[in-house]
Enzyme design. Sequence first.
Site, PDB file in Angstrom:
ATOM      1  CG  HIS A  52      -2.026  -0.975   1.173  1.00  0.00           C
ATOM      2  ND1 HIS A  52      -2.864  -1.106   0.083  1.00  0.00           N
ATOM      3  CD2 HIS A  52      -2.448  -1.909   2.077  1.00  0.00           C
ATOM      4  CE1 HIS A  52      -3.739  -2.078   0.314  1.00  0.00           C
ATOM      5  NE2 HIS A  52      -3.504  -2.588   1.503  1.00  0.00           N
ATOM      6  CG  ASP A  75      -3.050  -7.960   0.191  1.00  0.00           C
ATOM      7  OD1 ASP A  75      -2.303  -8.235   1.135  1.00  0.00           O
ATOM      8  OD2 ASP A  75      -4.109  -7.296   0.317  1.00  0.00           O
ATOM      9  CG  HIS A  89      -6.849  -5.144   1.413  1.00  0.00           C
ATOM     10  ND1 HIS A  89      -6.219  -5.988   2.306  1.00  0.00           N
ATOM     11  CD2 HIS A  89      -8.126  -5.005   1.844  1.00  0.00           C
ATOM     12  CE1 HIS A  89      -7.088  -6.340   3.256  1.00  0.00           C
ATOM     13  NE2 HIS A  89      -8.245  -5.758   2.997  1.00  0.00           N
ATOM     14  CG  ASP A 143      -5.189  -9.835   2.650  1.00  0.00           C
ATOM     15  OD1 ASP A 143      -4.901 -10.232   1.515  1.00  0.00           O
ATOM     16  OD2 ASP A 143      -4.895  -8.696   3.070  1.00  0.00           O
TER      17      ASP A 143
HETATM   18 ZN    ZN Z   1      -4.340  -6.907   2.266  1.00  0.00          ZN
END
Ligand code: ZN
Length: 373
Positions: free
Chosen positions: A143, A180, A182, A268
């Site tokens: 991120h 991931d 996200h 995740d």
């Molecule tokens: Zn994540």
Amino acid sequence: MTTGYVWHELFGWGDTGSGGLFPADPAVGLQPTGHHVAHPDTKRRLHELVAVSGLIGHLERIEPRHATDDEILRVHTREHVTRLRQESAQPKGGDAGDGISPFGKGGYEIATVAAGGAVALVEAVVAGRVDNGYALVHPAGHHAPAHIGMGFCLLNNAAIAVAHARAALGVRRIAVVDWDVHHGNGTQSIFWDEPDVLTVSLHQDGCFPPDSGHVTERGGPAAPGSAINVPLPPGTGDFGYLYAFEQVVVPALRDFAPELVVVASGLDPNAMDPLARQLVTSRGFRGMTEQLLAVADEVCDGRVAMVQEGGYSPLYVPFCGHAVIEALAGVKVLEDALFPVVGGMTGHDLAPHQKARVDEVAALVVSPGGKLG
Ligand code: ZN
């Protein structure tokens, strides 16, 4: 097959404070808790499973080192690094930048070992000392764009490793596949205008960051088509993810023909994760890894370097990561003890609305001739 493996006990010492997700605040009802959602226990438990199962005997240990300032500054601004250093020196540490990414005193130094672990793995893969490998690091990185940390990420470990391979190891074309749950927003932004780095992110649609990872994000003016986003609907399970690999990831890698594939391996999307709503099991993670290795064999002699990102279920992250590392090493030493539960959930089959989303992306990014559009 030789598979490299990076872990350092220091990663398990990452101090994420006493808040659960936001900082504890009695005034708004946020209680302190012993385990922040991004506490490194999930990764420590994965390492311990790798050791206890005997899988570690099939792996080549690679010692991480601190990433150097020069390596970090290829990707991050000096201001970001200076601020992290200053906060890391405070008695109670600081925050990566968005107020929900706490780290304790010395947290910056742990982050430089995480980045250095990714660098050390990529060096080993590129030099041919190992065929592929997995850097189990903490904190995560994907991120973090150049100028700030966010989403529990201080330094963008995978991006630092990619930049190092390009600047110091003679590797030009690199693909980053981010599974991931996200969006890999930081990595995408760092290489936004770089035509020789392809970023592919599969993530839950609209999960985190907000308003990020849309199908229409395709790379900057100097690098059109160099970013691919597959925002999968909530509830996507093993066969939805595998379909996305078949239809988008594998054709894109075949066409882009990288010299190295780096995987931002967030665990995740797993069916028990508290920070997302996907349904992937160890079966899905193993299948994605196998597809990736097959296409990497075709295009880059199997050179795959995986770098740990998120993953927040202490119970299930270990089995998912173990399956990925087994697949990298081409061995099977352990059954997933939780598969009878998570594998039996309905929702693993490819649903029509999931297929439609993947087909939409495939039509946009891969032409009928198999070329990136
Ligand atoms: Zn994540």
